[in-house]
Scaffold this motif. Structure first.
Motif, PDB file in Angstrom:
ATOM      1  N   ALA A 174       0.826  -1.208   0.000  1.00 19.35           N
ATOM      2  CA  ALA A 174       0.000   0.000   0.000  1.00 19.35           C
ATOM      3  C   ALA A 174       0.860   1.258   0.000  1.00 19.35           C
ATOM      4  O   ALA A 174       0.586   2.221  -0.720  1.00 19.35           O
ATOM      5  N   ARG A 175       1.930   1.256   0.796  1.00 18.58           N
ATOM      6  CA  ARG A 175       2.820   2.422   0.830  1.00 18.58           C
ATOM      7  C   ARG A 175       3.544   2.598  -0.501  1.00 18.58           C
ATOM      8  O   ARG A 175       3.737   3.720  -0.973  1.00 18.58           O
ATOM      9  N   ALA A 176       3.951   1.482  -1.105  1.00 18.40           N
ATOM     10  CA  ALA A 176       4.637   1.569  -2.399  1.00 18.40           C
ATOM     11  C   ALA A 176       3.734   2.156  -3.472  1.00 18.40           C
ATOM     12  O   ALA A 176       4.212   2.755  -4.442  1.00 18.40           O
ATOM     13  N   LEU A 177       2.410   2.006  -3.290  1.00 20.99           N
ATOM     14  CA  LEU A 177       1.441   2.552  -4.238  1.00 20.99           C
ATOM     15  C   LEU A 177       0.793   3.827  -3.692  1.00 20.99           C
ATOM     16  O   LEU A 177      -0.332   4.173  -4.031  1.00 20.99           O
ATOM     17  N   GLN A 178       1.530   4.532  -2.839  1.00 23.62           N
ATOM     18  CA  GLN A 178       1.126   5.827  -2.302  1.00 23.62           C
ATOM     19  C   GLN A 178      -0.189   5.773  -1.535  1.00 23.62           C
ATOM     20  O   GLN A 178      -1.071   6.617  -1.692  1.00 23.62           O
ATOM     21  N   ASN A 179      -0.310   4.740  -0.706  1.00 18.79           N
ATOM     22  CA  ASN A 179      -1.390   4.642   0.280  1.00 18.79           C
ATOM     23  C   ASN A 179      -2.776   4.393  -0.311  1.00 18.79           C
ATOM     24  O   ASN A 179      -3.786   4.857   0.231  1.00 18.79           O
ATOM     25  N   VAL A 180      -2.824   3.653  -1.431  1.00 20.03           N
ATOM     26  CA  VAL A 180      -4.115   3.111  -1.841  1.00 20.03           C
ATOM     27  C   VAL A 180      -4.534   2.085  -0.786  1.00 20.03           C
ATOM     28  O   VAL A 180      -3.712   1.612   0.003  1.00 20.03           O
ATOM     29  N   THR A 181      -5.809   1.748  -0.747  1.00 19.72           N
ATOM     30  CA  THR A 181      -6.301   0.731   0.169  1.00 19.72           C
ATOM     31  C   THR A 181      -6.287  -0.619  -0.542  1.00 19.72           C
ATOM     32  O   THR A 181      -6.711  -0.728  -1.692  1.00 19.72           O
ATOM     33  N   ILE A 182      -5.789  -1.648   0.143  1.00 17.35           N
ATOM     34  CA  ILE A 182      -5.671  -2.978  -0.454  1.00 17.35           C
ATOM     35  C   ILE A 182      -6.408  -3.997   0.396  1.00 17.35           C
ATOM     36  O   ILE A 182      -6.259  -4.020   1.617  1.00 17.35           O
ATOM     37  N   VAL A 183      -7.225  -4.823  -0.263  1.00 13.05           N
ATOM     38  CA  VAL A 183      -7.836  -5.985   0.375  1.00 13.05           C
ATOM     39  C   VAL A 183      -7.070  -7.199  -0.122  1.00 13.05           C
ATOM     40  O   VAL A 183      -7.246  -7.648  -1.253  1.00 13.05           O
ATOM     41  N   GLN A 184      -6.189  -7.730   0.711  1.00  6.68           N
ATOM     42  CA  GLN A 184      -5.410  -8.920   0.372  1.00  6.68           C
ATOM     43  C   GLN A 184      -6.261 -10.144   0.720  1.00  6.68           C
ATOM     44  O   GLN A 184      -6.352 -10.568   1.866  1.00  6.68           O
ATOM     45  N   LYS A 185      -6.915 -10.711  -0.302  1.00  3.97           N
ATOM     46  CA  LYS A 185      -7.860 -11.797  -0.062  1.00  3.97           C
ATOM     47  C   LYS A 185      -7.133 -13.089   0.302  1.00  3.97           C
ATOM     48  O   LYS A 185      -6.073 -13.395  -0.246  1.00  3.97           O
ATOM     49  N   GLY A 186      -7.700 -13.834   1.242  1.00  2.96           N
ATOM     50  CA  GLY A 186      -7.086 -15.087   1.658  1.00  2.96           C
ATOM     51  C   GLY A 186      -7.935 -15.773   2.700  1.00  2.96           C
ATOM     52  O   GLY A 186      -9.131 -15.471   2.840  1.00  2.96           O
ATOM     53  N   SER A 187      -7.354 -16.695   3.452  1.00  5.99           N
ATOM     54  CA  SER A 187      -8.109 -17.372   4.506  1.00  5.99           C
ATOM     55  C   SER A 187      -8.637 -16.366   5.520  1.00  5.99           C
ATOM     56  O   SER A 187      -9.706 -16.550   6.111  1.00  5.99           O
ATOM     57  N   ALA A 188      -7.879 -15.307   5.739  1.00  2.00           N
ATOM     58  CA  ALA A 188      -8.356 -14.095   6.410  1.00  2.00           C
ATOM     59  C   ALA A 188      -7.994 -12.942   5.488  1.00  2.00           C
ATOM     60  O   ALA A 188      -6.900 -12.917   4.932  1.00  2.00           O
ATOM     61  N   ASP A 189      -8.905 -12.008   5.268  1.00  5.40           N
ATOM     62  CA  ASP A 189      -8.602 -10.854   4.429  1.00  5.40           C
ATOM     63  C   ASP A 189      -7.783  -9.851   5.239  1.00  5.40           C
ATOM     64  O   ASP A 189      -8.154  -9.498   6.366  1.00  5.40           O
ATOM     65  N   ILE A 190      -6.677  -9.403   4.682  1.00  3.75           N
ATOM     66  CA  ILE A 190      -5.840  -8.392   5.332  1.00  3.75           C
ATOM     67  C   ILE A 190      -6.034  -7.081   4.566  1.00  3.75           C
ATOM     68  O   ILE A 190      -5.898  -7.044   3.343  1.00  3.75           O
ATOM     69  N   ILE A 191      -6.368  -6.025   5.292  1.00 11.40           N
ATOM     70  CA  ILE A 191      -6.736  -4.752   4.681  1.00 11.40           C
ATOM     71  C   ILE A 191      -5.832  -3.657   5.235  1.00 11.40           C
ATOM     72  O   ILE A 191      -5.636  -3.547   6.444  1.00 11.40           O
ATOM     73  N   SER A 192      -5.281  -2.837   4.341  1.00 13.55           N
ATOM     74  CA  SER A 192      -4.380  -1.770   4.795  1.00 13.55           C
ATOM     75  C   SER A 192      -4.283  -0.680   3.735  1.00 13.55           C
ATOM     76  O   SER A 192      -4.449  -0.941   2.539  1.00 13.55           O
ATOM     77  N   ASN A 193      -4.011   0.536   4.197  1.00 12.80           N
ATOM     78  CA  ASN A 193      -3.626   1.620   3.288  1.00 12.80           C
ATOM     79  C   ASN A 193      -2.196   2.074   3.574  1.00 12.80           C
ATOM     80  O   ASN A 193      -1.765   3.114   3.090  1.00 12.80           O
ATOM     81  N   GLY A 194      -1.489   1.283   4.373  1.00 14.96           N
ATOM     82  CA  GLY A 194      -0.090   1.581   4.664  1.00 14.96           C
ATOM     83  C   GLY A 194       0.121   2.590   5.765  1.00 14.96           C
ATOM     84  O   GLY A 194       1.261   2.853   6.157  1.00 14.96           O
ATOM     85  N   LEU A 195      -0.951   3.151   6.298  1.00 17.76           N
ATOM     86  CA  LEU A 195      -0.860   4.135   7.363  1.00 17.76           C
ATOM     87  C   LEU A 195      -1.255   3.500   8.697  1.00 17.76           C
ATOM     88  O   LEU A 195      -1.858   2.423   8.731  1.00 17.76           O
TER      89      LEU A 195
END
Length: 321
Positions: A174-195
Motif C-alpha cells: 500500500a505504501r509503495a502505491l502511495q497509500n491506496v487501500t488494499i484488500v489482500q484476499k485469503g483465509s483471512a482478508d488483510i486490509i491496509s492503506n499503509g498508514l
C-alpha cells in the motif's frame, strides 16, 4: 477482536444512507464497471448485479461491443454504457481494453467525486503500469482487491519480497502505491492503506497498520465471488463518499465530524465489504455445498445484507423528515 469488529461495523453502518423519498435516483450509488470482453461477460455482470442487489441505484457497464449484447441478455436492470468506478472484471488483457482502463484511471483522478475499485485484469494493468494509481490528489480513493496470485505479482512488480511476514506485506505494498487501500484476499482478508489505523477507528485504544477480515467464509471458492466483492466495495465506497460530502444530511444522516473517519472511508468500505462477502460465501456453502455457483450468491445478497447490516433504515425512522 469481537469488540473491535463491532466498532468497525458500526462505523460502516453509519455510511449507509437511509431510504427516503427526499433522495433522488443516483444518490444511493451510481456504480460503473469497466470490464467485459468477448471471452469474459460473466464477471462484469456479477460485479454490477451484486452492486444493484446490495443497494446501488444504478449500475453501468462499459465493455467491448461483442460483450455488451451478451451482458444485456443477463438482466434488463443493467445499463450497458459509460461510467467508471470498478475497473477490471472481465476486462481482458488485450491492448485496446487495457488502454481503455488506463484512460479511465486518468479521468477518475481528475474527478474529485469518484472513487475506483480495481480487480482482476485491472490489477494486471497496475502490475505492469503502477503509475495509473500513483499521484492521486489528496487521500487516494482507490481500493485494490487482489487474490493470492495477483497480490504476489504486485509485490514482485514493486520489488517487495513476497516471503516477508504476512502481516507486513499489505502495508508495504500500500505504501509503495502511495497509500491506496488494499484488500489482500485469503483465509483471512488483510486490509491496509499503509498508514497507522488510529484507536478512533479501531475503538479499543489500540493502533495497527492492518485490519483483518476474519469472519468465517464458505469452504468452496467459485469464479465470480470476487466480482461480488468488488460490487459491494464499490457501493460502500460510493455511500461513504456521499455521506462525507453531506449528501444525506437533509434526511437526518449528517456527515462525520471526525477527520480520521472522513479520510478513511476506503478502509471502512473495504472492511465492511470483506465482512459481507465472506458471510455471503458461508451462507451459499451452507445451502448448496459443493454445488454452489456464483448465481446462488447473487440471490443471497439481499438476505445477507440484512443479516450483516440490519434491515434498511428509513428517514421516517429517524423522525427528521
Amino acid at each position: 477482536m469481537a469488540k473491535q469488529h463491532a466498532h468497525l461495523m458500526g462505523l460502516v453502518g453509519k455510511m449507509i444512507p437511509p431510504l427516503s423519498p427526499k433522495l433522488h435516483k443516483g444518490q444511493a450509488g451510481r456504480i460503473g464497471v469497466l470490464g467485459g470482453s468477448g471471452d469474459y461477460s460473466g464477471a462484469p455482470y456479477f460485479s454490477s448485479m451484486g452492486a444493484m442487489r446490495f443497494g446501488a441505484d444504478l449500475a453501468h457497464v462499459i465493455c467491448q461491443p461483442d460483450a455488451g449484447a451478451v451482458i444485456k441478455t443477463y438482466s434488463p436492470d443493467l445499463i450497458v454504457h459509460g461510467h467508471v468506478l470498478i475497473i477490471g472484471p472481465g476486462l481482458g488483457r488485450d491492448d485496446h481494453m487495457q488502454n481503455c482502463a488506463r484512460i479511465a484511471f486518468e479521468l477518475a483522478k481528475k474527478n474529485d467525486q469518484m472513487g475506483v475499485v480495481v480487480d482482476a485484469d485491472g490489477l494486471w494493468l497496475v502490475q505492469n503500469d503502477p503509475m495509473v494509481v500513483l499521484d492521486w490528489p489528496g487521500v487516494p480513493r482507490v481500493i485494490l482487491t487482489p487474490n493470492i496470485m495477483e497480490f504476489k505479482r504486485l509485490c514482485q512488480a514493486l520489488k517487495i519480497d513476497p516471503n516477508s511476514d504476512v502481516d507486513t506485506l499489505c502495508p508495504q505494498l500500500a505504501r509503495a502505491l502511495q497509500n491506496v487501500t488494499i484488500v489482500q484476499k485469503g483465509s483471512a482478508d488483510i486490509i491496509s492503506n499503509g498508514l497507522v489505523i488510529t484507536s478512533e477507528l479501531l475503538g479499543d485504544g489500540a493502533q495497527s497498520e492492518i485490519l483483518k477480515g476474519e469472519v468465517e467464509g464458505g469452504l468452496k471458492r467459485v469464479g465470480g465471488q470476487g466480482d461480488i466483492l468488488s460490487g459491494s466495495v464499490g457501493v460502500l465506497l460510493a455511500w461513504g463518499s456521499e455521506w462525507v460530502r453531506g449528501s444525506y444530511e437533509h434526511v437526518g444522516h449528517p456527515p462525520p465530524k471526525s477527520k480520521a473517519i472522513a479520510e478513511n472511508i476506503p478502509l471502512l468500505a473495504a472492511y465492511g465489504a470483506s465482512t459481507f462477502n465472506r458471510t455471503v460465501s458461508r451462507r451459499g456453502w451452507e445451502r448448496k455445498g459443493r454445488s454452489m455457483v456464483t448465481h446462488d450468491l447473487v440471490d443471497l445478497v439481499g438476505p445477507v445484507y440484512e443479516e450483516v447490516f440490519g434491515k434498511p433504515e428509513t428517514g421516517e425512522e429517524k423522525g427528521k423528515l
